[in-house]
Enzyme design. Structure first.
Site, PDB file in Angstrom:
ATOM      1  N   ASP A 240     -53.865 -34.798   0.960  1.00 30.94           N
ATOM      2  CA  ASP A 240     -53.000 -32.896   0.919  1.00 30.94           C
ATOM      3  C   ASP A 240     -52.009 -34.145   2.575  1.00 30.94           C
ATOM      4  O   ASP A 240     -52.819 -34.267   3.408  1.00 30.94           O
ATOM      5  CB  ASP A 240     -54.618 -32.873   1.077  1.00 30.94           C
ATOM      6  CG  ASP A 240     -53.341 -31.575   1.841  1.00 30.94           C
ATOM      7  OD1 ASP A 240     -52.372 -30.916   1.001  1.00 30.94           O
ATOM      8  OD2 ASP A 240     -54.490 -30.394   2.531  1.00 30.94           O
TER       9      ASP A 240
ATOM     10  N   ASP B 114     -51.386 -30.746   5.010  1.00 33.84           N
ATOM     11  CA  ASP B 114     -50.998 -29.832   5.683  1.00 33.84           C
ATOM     12  C   ASP B 114     -53.680 -29.649   6.350  1.00 33.84           C
ATOM     13  O   ASP B 114     -54.251 -29.178   5.467  1.00 33.84           O
ATOM     14  CB  ASP B 114     -51.019 -28.415   5.633  1.00 33.84           C
ATOM     15  CG  ASP B 114     -49.065 -28.134   5.414  1.00 33.84           C
ATOM     16  OD1 ASP B 114     -49.190 -29.115   5.889  1.00 33.84           O
ATOM     17  OD2 ASP B 114     -49.243 -27.393   5.277  1.00 33.84           O
TER      18      ASP B 114
ATOM     19  N   ASP C  10     -58.383 -30.098   2.429  1.00 34.99           N
ATOM     20  CA  ASP C  10     -59.107 -29.226   2.767  1.00 34.99           C
ATOM     21  C   ASP C  10     -58.855 -27.660   2.368  1.00 34.99           C
ATOM     22  O   ASP C  10     -59.844 -26.928   2.939  1.00 34.99           O
ATOM     23  CB  ASP C  10     -58.717 -29.118   5.220  1.00 34.99           C
ATOM     24  CG  ASP C  10     -57.095 -27.518   3.983  1.00 34.99           C
ATOM     25  OD1 ASP C  10     -56.231 -28.832   3.196  1.00 34.99           O
ATOM     26  OD2 ASP C  10     -56.947 -27.097   4.907  1.00 34.99           O
TER      27      ASP C  10
END
Ligand SMILES: [Mg+2]
Length: 177
Positions: free
Chosen positions: A10, A12, A141
Site C-alpha cells: 500500500d 498511504d 495499514d
C-alpha cells in the site's frame, strides 16, 4: 527465512505518512541530501513529506532476492502518487534512482487490494497467472485489506502510522511470525 515471489505495498501510511490525495498540493520541490538522495519533498503549501525511512532498504532486500514488487493503492490521486515516487530518490546498487524504479508494477485506483495484486501478478507473469499460484504478501495499514488472505496472500499489518513499514515488521514477516 522465506521470501515471497511477490510483495505488494500500500502507499498511504505504509510507504509514507499521509494521504497523498488529500494532504498534499503539488508541485513538489526536492530537498536533496549530500549524497544526492531525495528523502523529503516540499509541496506548494510548504508541507514536508518523507517516506518511512526503512522502505528503500526493504525494497532493495526484496529485489536482491528476486521478489517482484507491486504498489497497490486505492489512491484517488495517482498523479500525486507518481510525483512522489518519481521525486523521491534513493541509493540503489551504488546509483541514485527514483523510488518508482524499484517497483515492478503500479496498481492504483478504486479497486480492492485483491484486484490490485491479481492485476500486478498478471502484468508480471502473464495473463493466465493466478494470484493463488504465487507466494505473495501485502504490507498495508488498513485491516479491512486482510481479506487478501482468502486468496493466499499473507497480510502484513503496518499498524503504527508514526513508523510505517519498518525493518522489524519486515523481518518478522520473513521469519514467519
Ligand atoms: Mg494505507
Amino acid at each position: 527465512m522465506s521470501y515471497p515471489q511477490v510483495a505488494a505495498f500500500d502507499l498511504d501510511y505504509t510507504v509514507w505518512p499521509c494521504f497523498c490525495d488529500t494532504h498534499l498540493n503539488p508541485p513538489f520541490k526536492p530537498v536533496a541530501s549530500k549524497n544526492g538522495e531525495v528523502r523529503t519533498l516540499v509541496d506548494s503549501h510548504g508541507y514536508e513529506i518523507s517516506f518511512y525511512k526503512d522502505v528503500p532498504r526493504i525494497l532493495e532486500d526484496l529485489k536482491a532476492h528476486d521478489v517482484k514488487i507491486v504498489s497497490a493503492s486505492r489512491t484517488w490521486a495517482p498523479d500525486i502518487a507518481r510525483d512522489l515516487l518519481r521525486g523521491f530518490k534513493v541509493e540503489y546498487n551504488g546509483k541514485i534512482v527514483p523510488l518508482i524504479t524499484l517497483f515492478d508494477s503500479l496498481q492504483w485506483g478504486e479497486k480492492s487490494k485483491v484486484i490490485h495484486i491479481t492485476l500486478g501478478i498478471k502484468e508480471l507473469f502473464g495473463k493466465k497467472a493466478d494470484i493463488k499460484d504465487y507466494k505473495s504478501c501485502l504490507f498495508d495499514d488498513e485491516t479491512r485489506n486482510r481479506d487478501v488472505e482468502r486468496y493466499g496472500v499473507k497480510y502484513v499489518y503496518v499498524k503504527d502510522p508514526e513508523k510505517g513499514t519498518t525493518w522489524e515488521i519486515y523481518q518478522k514477516y520473513l521469519n514467519g511470525n
